[in-house]
Design a protein around this motif. Sequence first.
Motif, PDB file in Angstrom:
ATOM      1  N   LEU A   1       0.821  -1.193   0.000  1.00 27.59           N
ATOM      2  CA  LEU A   1       0.000   0.000   0.000  1.00 27.59           C
ATOM      3  C   LEU A   1       0.865   1.256   0.000  1.00 27.59           C
ATOM      4  O   LEU A   1       0.509   2.235  -0.647  1.00 27.59           O
ATOM      5  CB  LEU A   1      -0.936  -0.034   1.202  1.00 27.59           C
ATOM      6  N   GLN A   2       1.984   1.221   0.720  1.00 28.09           N
ATOM      7  CA  GLN A   2       2.890   2.376   0.747  1.00 28.09           C
ATOM      8  C   GLN A   2       3.463   2.648  -0.644  1.00 28.09           C
ATOM      9  O   GLN A   2       3.612   3.800  -1.033  1.00 28.09           O
ATOM     10  CB  GLN A   2       4.022   2.145   1.759  1.00 28.09           C
ATOM     11  N   THR A   3       3.772   1.585  -1.386  1.00 29.62           N
ATOM     12  CA  THR A   3       4.305   1.744  -2.736  1.00 29.62           C
ATOM     13  C   THR A   3       3.282   2.405  -3.646  1.00 29.62           C
ATOM     14  O   THR A   3       3.611   3.301  -4.409  1.00 29.62           O
ATOM     15  CB  THR A   3       4.708   0.366  -3.315  1.00 29.62           C
ATOM     16  N   VAL A   4       2.037   1.970  -3.530  1.00 35.35           N
ATOM     17  CA  VAL A   4       0.964   2.555  -4.342  1.00 35.35           C
ATOM     18  C   VAL A   4       0.806   4.030  -4.012  1.00 35.35           C
ATOM     19  O   VAL A   4       0.702   4.864  -4.907  1.00 35.35           O
ATOM     20  CB  VAL A   4      -0.362   1.793  -4.133  1.00 35.35           C
ATOM     21  N   ARG A   5       0.793   4.357  -2.727  1.00 36.81           N
ATOM     22  CA  ARG A   5       0.671   5.770  -2.325  1.00 36.81           C
ATOM     23  C   ARG A   5       1.831   6.597  -2.868  1.00 36.81           C
ATOM     24  O   ARG A   5       1.638   7.713  -3.328  1.00 36.81           O
ATOM     25  CB  ARG A   5       0.602   5.883  -0.809  1.00 36.81           C
ATOM     26  N   ALA A   6       3.033   6.051  -2.796  1.00 41.43           N
ATOM     27  CA  ALA A   6       4.203   6.782  -3.299  1.00 41.43           C
ATOM     28  C   ALA A   6       4.067   7.046  -4.797  1.00 41.43           C
ATOM     29  O   ALA A   6       4.356   8.148  -5.266  1.00 41.43           O
ATOM     30  CB  ALA A   6       5.478   5.997  -3.010  1.00 41.43           C
ATOM     31  N   LEU A   7       3.623   6.053  -5.544  1.00 45.94           N
ATOM     32  CA  LEU A   7       3.425   6.239  -6.981  1.00 45.94           C
ATOM     33  C   LEU A   7       2.330   7.257  -7.273  1.00 45.94           C
ATOM     34  O   LEU A   7       2.471   8.112  -8.139  1.00 45.94           O
ATOM     35  CB  LEU A   7       3.081   4.908  -7.653  1.00 45.94           C
ATOM     36  N   LEU A   8       1.234   7.163  -6.534  1.00 42.66           N
ATOM     37  CA  LEU A   8       0.111   8.060  -6.771  1.00 42.66           C
ATOM     38  C   LEU A   8       0.408   9.498  -6.349  1.00 42.66           C
ATOM     39  O   LEU A   8      -0.234  10.431  -6.836  1.00 42.66           O
ATOM     40  CB  LEU A   8      -1.140   7.556  -6.048  1.00 42.66           C
ATOM     41  N   ASN A   9       1.379   9.686  -5.476  1.00 44.37           N
ATOM     42  CA  ASN A   9       1.753  11.037  -5.050  1.00 44.37           C
ATOM     43  C   ASN A   9       2.708  11.722  -6.025  1.00 44.37           C
ATOM     44  O   ASN A   9       2.987  12.900  -5.882  1.00 44.37           O
ATOM     45  CB  ASN A   9       2.364  11.017  -3.648  1.00 44.37           C
ATOM     46  N   ASN A  10       3.189  11.000  -7.016  1.00 44.98           N
ATOM     47  CA  ASN A  10       4.097  11.564  -8.007  1.00 44.98           C
ATOM     48  C   ASN A  10       3.291  11.893  -9.274  1.00 44.98           C
ATOM     49  O   ASN A  10       2.898  10.997 -10.021  1.00 44.98           O
ATOM     50  CB  ASN A  10       5.208  10.556  -8.311  1.00 44.98           C
ATOM     51  N   ASN A  11       3.052  13.189  -9.515  1.00 44.00           N
ATOM     52  CA  ASN A  11       2.203  13.603 -10.634  1.00 44.00           C
ATOM     53  C   ASN A  11       2.702  13.133 -11.991  1.00 44.00           C
ATOM     54  O   ASN A  11       1.909  12.736 -12.843  1.00 44.00           O
ATOM     55  CB  ASN A  11       2.044  15.132 -10.651  1.00 44.00           C
ATOM     56  N   SER A  12       4.002  13.161 -12.206  1.00 42.91           N
ATOM     57  CA  SER A  12       4.511  12.741 -13.516  1.00 42.91           C
ATOM     58  C   SER A  12       4.313  11.237 -13.719  1.00 42.91           C
ATOM     59  O   SER A  12       3.985  10.799 -14.819  1.00 42.91           O
ATOM     60  CB  SER A  12       5.981  13.128 -13.687  1.00 42.91           C
ATOM     61  N   THR A  13       4.471  10.450 -12.661  1.00 40.67           N
ATOM     62  CA  THR A  13       4.237   9.003 -12.760  1.00 40.67           C
ATOM     63  C   THR A  13       2.770   8.718 -13.059  1.00 40.67           C
ATOM     64  O   THR A  13       2.454   7.882 -13.909  1.00 40.67           O
ATOM     65  CB  THR A  13       4.651   8.292 -11.449  1.00 40.67           C
ATOM     66  N   VAL A  14       1.867   9.423 -12.390  1.00 43.99           N
ATOM     67  CA  VAL A  14       0.430   9.233 -12.621  1.00 43.99           C
ATOM     68  C   VAL A  14       0.068   9.625 -14.048  1.00 43.99           C
ATOM     69  O   VAL A  14      -0.709   8.938 -14.720  1.00 43.99           O
ATOM     70  CB  VAL A  14      -0.410  10.029 -11.595  1.00 43.99           C
ATOM     71  N   THR A  15       0.646  10.707 -14.553  1.00 44.51           N
ATOM     72  CA  THR A  15       0.376  11.154 -15.929  1.00 44.51           C
ATOM     73  C   THR A  15       0.814  10.086 -16.932  1.00 44.51           C
ATOM     74  O   THR A  15       0.074   9.757 -17.862  1.00 44.51           O
ATOM     75  CB  THR A  15       1.098  12.490 -16.211  1.00 44.51           C
ATOM     76  N   VAL A  16       1.999   9.527 -16.734  1.00 43.35           N
ATOM     77  CA  VAL A  16       2.503   8.485 -17.629  1.00 43.35           C
ATOM     78  C   VAL A  16       1.647   7.225 -17.516  1.00 43.35           C
ATOM     79  O   VAL A  16       1.287   6.609 -18.524  1.00 43.35           O
ATOM     80  CB  VAL A  16       3.993   8.171 -17.342  1.00 43.35           C
ATOM     81  N   LEU A  17       1.275   6.846 -16.297  1.00 43.78           N
ATOM     82  CA  LEU A  17       0.434   5.668 -16.076  1.00 43.78           C
ATOM     83  C   LEU A  17      -0.926   5.851 -16.747  1.00 43.78           C
ATOM     84  O   LEU A  17      -1.408   4.974 -17.453  1.00 43.78           O
ATOM     85  CB  LEU A  17       0.251   5.397 -14.583  1.00 43.78           C
ATOM     86  N   ARG A  18      -1.532   7.010 -16.526  1.00 43.85           N
ATOM     87  CA  ARG A  18      -2.836   7.294 -17.128  1.00 43.85           C
ATOM     88  C   ARG A  18      -2.746   7.259 -18.654  1.00 43.85           C
ATOM     89  O   ARG A  18      -3.596   6.687 -19.325  1.00 43.85           O
ATOM     90  CB  ARG A  18      -3.348   8.654 -16.638  1.00 43.85           C
TER      91      ARG A  18
END
Length: 125
Positions: A1-18
Amino acid sequence: LQTVRALLNNNSTVTVLRSGLHAVFNEQSLAVTKNLFREKFRNPKKRQKNIQFKCLKNLISLLTSSTDIRDLLSCFSSDLQTFVIKPSRSKETFKKQASDFMLKWNLLLSTVGKILTINRTDSFG
């Protein structure tokens, strides 16, 4: 869960994932999986809707406005209420619908994960 939160808190990572997730839906990569989800009935009212695809698309669209894991889980919970729990008329119907949903949800997520791993490695940061 901590890993998911860390990824979701990084805007550039979320943009690339989306972006990767949108591309998966726009490509023909999921065509085989979509065919597995279709059940044919004579009565069009009973034709299986792609509930799992709706849930995943709702989660993806929510990534545009929120990356809070609580919001994502709330969205998913709401979709489960709407598509699986409320339509169930009996305990037996619920068990069957819930089991069917989970099987197809796991298949969909496995397929999306494979496609992202093979074709869109940048989506994993």
